[in-house]
Write a protein that holds these residues in place. Structure first.
Motif, mmCIF file in Angstrom:
data_model
loop_
_atom_site.group_PDB
_atom_site.id
_atom_site.type_symbol
_atom_site.label_atom_id
_atom_site.label_comp_id
_atom_site.label_asym_id
_atom_site.label_seq_id
_atom_site.Cartn_x
_atom_site.Cartn_y
_atom_site.Cartn_z
ATOM 1 N N GLU A 32 36.388 5.750 80.672
ATOM 2 C CA GLU A 32 35.897 7.039 80.204
ATOM 3 C C GLU A 32 34.836 7.568 81.161
ATOM 4 N N GLY A 33 34.979 8.821 81.561
ATOM 5 C CA GLY A 33 33.989 9.435 82.436
ATOM 6 C C GLY A 33 34.096 9.026 83.894
ATOM 7 N N PHE A 34 35.203 8.418 84.263
ATOM 8 C CA PHE A 34 35.390 7.958 85.637
ATOM 9 C C PHE A 34 36.787 8.317 86.080
ATOM 10 N N PRO A 35 36.960 8.782 87.268
ATOM 11 C CA PRO A 35 35.978 9.018 88.330
ATOM 12 C C PRO A 35 35.200 10.312 88.085
ATOM 13 N N LYS A 36 34.012 10.350 88.656
ATOM 14 C CA LYS A 36 33.138 11.512 88.495
ATOM 15 C C LYS A 36 33.320 12.544 89.591
ATOM 16 N N SER A 37 34.023 12.190 90.644
ATOM 17 C CA SER A 37 34.240 13.120 91.754
ATOM 18 C C SER A 37 35.552 12.764 92.454
ATOM 19 N N ALA A 38 36.051 13.715 93.217
ATOM 20 C CA ALA A 38 37.277 13.452 93.982
ATOM 21 C C ALA A 38 37.036 12.337 94.998
ATOM 22 N N ILE A 48 40.271 -0.456 95.039
ATOM 23 C CA ILE A 48 40.488 -1.247 93.826
ATOM 24 C C ILE A 48 41.921 -1.162 93.312
ATOM 25 N N ALA A 49 42.342 0.006 92.884
ATOM 26 C CA ALA A 49 43.679 0.140 92.293
ATOM 27 C C ALA A 49 44.083 1.605 92.235
ATOM 28 N N SER A 50 45.378 1.819 92.071
ATOM 29 C CA SER A 50 45.832 3.195 91.894
ATOM 30 C C SER A 50 45.578 3.622 90.449
ATOM 31 N N VAL A 51 45.473 4.902 90.253
ATOM 32 C CA VAL A 51 45.228 5.471 88.929
ATOM 33 C C VAL A 51 46.566 5.964 88.379
ATOM 34 N N ALA A 52 46.888 5.559 87.159
ATOM 35 C CA ALA A 52 48.142 6.009 86.548
ATOM 36 C C ALA A 52 48.038 7.486 86.185
ATOM 37 N N PHE A 53 46.945 7.861 85.534
ATOM 38 C CA PHE A 53 46.712 9.257 85.181
ATOM 39 C C PHE A 53 45.274 9.442 84.713
ATOM 40 N N VAL A 54 44.841 10.703 84.705
ATOM 41 C CA VAL A 54 43.551 11.078 84.140
ATOM 42 C C VAL A 54 43.817 12.059 83.012
ATOM 43 N N VAL A 55 42.945 12.067 82.014
ATOM 44 C CA VAL A 55 43.069 12.972 80.885
ATOM 45 C C VAL A 55 42.031 14.072 81.027
ATOM 46 N N SER A 56 42.485 15.304 80.892
ATOM 47 C CA SER A 56 41.590 16.452 80.932
ATOM 48 C C SER A 56 41.579 17.094 79.550
ATOM 49 N N LEU A 57 40.443 16.965 78.857
ATOM 50 C CA LEU A 57 40.286 17.571 77.534
ATOM 51 C C LEU A 57 39.809 19.002 77.742
ATOM 52 N N GLU A 58 40.609 19.951 77.311
ATOM 53 C CA GLU A 58 40.325 21.344 77.614
ATOM 54 C C GLU A 58 40.245 22.182 76.350
ATOM 55 N N GLY A 59 39.285 23.111 76.332
ATOM 56 C CA GLY A 59 39.130 24.038 75.223
ATOM 57 C C GLY A 59 39.385 25.446 75.702
ATOM 58 N N THR A 60 39.054 26.402 74.855
ATOM 59 C CA THR A 60 39.215 27.793 75.264
ATOM 60 C C THR A 60 38.172 28.139 76.314
ATOM 61 N N ASP A 69 32.370 18.940 89.126
ATOM 62 C CA ASP A 69 32.856 17.614 89.525
ATOM 63 C C ASP A 69 34.144 17.246 88.790
ATOM 64 N N VAL A 70 34.234 17.621 87.524
ATOM 65 C CA VAL A 70 35.451 17.354 86.756
ATOM 66 C C VAL A 70 36.598 18.191 87.306
ATOM 67 N N ALA A 71 36.326 19.434 87.629
ATOM 68 C CA ALA A 71 37.352 20.311 88.196
ATOM 69 C C ALA A 71 37.888 19.740 89.515
ATOM 70 N N GLN A 72 37.008 19.131 90.304
ATOM 71 C CA GLN A 72 37.445 18.524 91.569
ATOM 72 C C GLN A 72 38.386 17.349 91.330
ATOM 73 N N VAL A 73 38.074 16.534 90.327
ATOM 74 C CA VAL A 73 38.930 15.387 90.005
ATOM 75 C C VAL A 73 40.293 15.881 89.522
ATOM 76 N N VAL A 74 40.291 16.879 88.645
ATOM 77 C CA VAL A 74 41.547 17.445 88.150
ATOM 78 C C VAL A 74 42.342 18.042 89.308
ATOM 79 N N SER A 75 41.672 18.762 90.195
ATOM 80 C CA SER A 75 42.345 19.363 91.353
ATOM 81 C C SER A 75 42.913 18.305 92.297
ATOM 82 N N TYR A 76 42.248 17.183 92.391
ATOM 83 C CA TYR A 76 42.715 16.094 93.258
ATOM 84 C C TYR A 76 43.992 15.463 92.700
#
Length: 107
Positions: A32-38, A48-60, A69-76
């Protein structure tokens, strides 16, 4: 950490790697809360290891402004199909069902 400062990526990665190696019989981790940046994401996957997926919790748009920083991770991860988006402006049961479906097939 005690001083309230950001922990360097190298230290964070060392801590994660050590903890994950203790559980070598498990090949799935929820961070939870990781990674914090791209950059942190790239280092994690290189060292360390490959990432299977990240979850982006999005509201209106009015309710939630995604931190940079979260947007960068999602964009990556988005171009390589590793982002699972969950709309939070629904009933809690629907949000839970979406989240559960992402993990259900992996465990």
């Amino acid at each position: 950490i005690k001083k309230g400062q950001v922990v360097p990526d190298e230290v964070t990665l060392q801590i994660l790697k050590k903890a994950m190696l203790k559980c070598q019989d498990t090949n799935r981790f929820f961070l939870e809360g990781f990674p914090k940046s791209a950059e942190q994401a790239k280092l994690f996957e290189q060292e360390i290891a490959s990432v299977a997926f990240v979850v982006s919790l999005e509201g209106t748009a009015e309710e939630t402004q995604m931190p940079e920083d979260v947007a960068q991770v999602v964009s990556y991860y988005a171009p390589i199909g590793k982002v699972r988006r969950v709309s939070m402006d629904r009933a809690p049961e629907a949000v839970y069902a979406d989240l559960r479906s992402f993990f259900k097939c992996r465990f």
